[in-house]
Scaffold this active site. Structure first.
Site, PDB file in Angstrom:
ATOM      1  N   GLU A   1       0.921  -0.959  -0.314  1.00 17.74           N
ATOM      2  CA  GLU A   1      -0.062  -0.260   0.256  1.00 17.74           C
ATOM      3  C   GLU A   1       1.112   1.027   0.124  1.00 17.74           C
ATOM      4  OE1 GLU A   1      -3.131   2.074  -0.763  1.00 17.74           O
ATOM      5  OE2 GLU A   1      -2.797  -0.030  -0.475  1.00 17.74           O
TER       6      GLU A   1
ATOM      7  N   GLU B   1       1.754   6.776  -7.502  1.00 14.21           N
ATOM      8  CA  GLU B   1       0.569   7.517  -7.913  1.00 14.21           C
ATOM      9  C   GLU B   1       0.714   9.320  -7.367  1.00 14.21           C
ATOM     10  OE1 GLU B   1      -3.338   6.182  -5.865  1.00 14.21           O
ATOM     11  OE2 GLU B   1      -3.613   4.789  -6.791  1.00 14.21           O
TER      12      GLU B   1
END
Length: 124
Positions: free
Chosen positions: A68, A75
């Site tokens: 994660e 991102e």
């Protein structure tokens, strides 16, 4: 030694940023805490987890949190480098999210494999 300590502080800051800004990371942390609390609760009812079982649980939690964190970092970097929509950026983000989904699925399977037999034994 000073540089190592500074690097540690940067890493700690990164972890705090993840917790503060990334909803999915917080969800993963909560799920990890639930798994740990479940293991501890099982100990109180006489269902002791073996060291290998604890190791698998912590490894699974670490896998999901690391995945994660890397997904979030990728991102952010891609959003900075390519503020406009680009098909390759979208594919990269989807692949990173897919890796996190895979890690989460594996962690769920490990959690079920390790904890479920103890839970069923405790309630029967």
């Amino acid at each position: 030694m000073k540089k190592s300590f500074q690097a540690f502080l940067y890493a700690l800051n990164g972890f705090v940023l993840l917790v503060k800004t990334e909803r999915n990371f917080r969800i993963a942390v909560i799920c990890g805490v639930i798994a740990i609390v479940t293991g501890i609760a099982l100990d109180f009812v006489g269902e002791h987890l073996f060291r290998l079982e604890w190791a698998l649980i912590f490894l699974a939690i670490g896998l999901v949190l690391t995945s994660e964190a890397l997904n979030s970092a990728l991102e952010k970097a891609l959003d900075l480098l390519y503020p406009d929509r680009h098909p390759m950026v979208g594919m990269s983000k989807d692949m990173a999210a897919g890796a996190t989904l895979l890690a989460s699925t594996i962690a769920l399977l490990i959690g079920g494999f390790v904890l479920l037999p103890h839970i069923l034994s405790a309630i029967s």
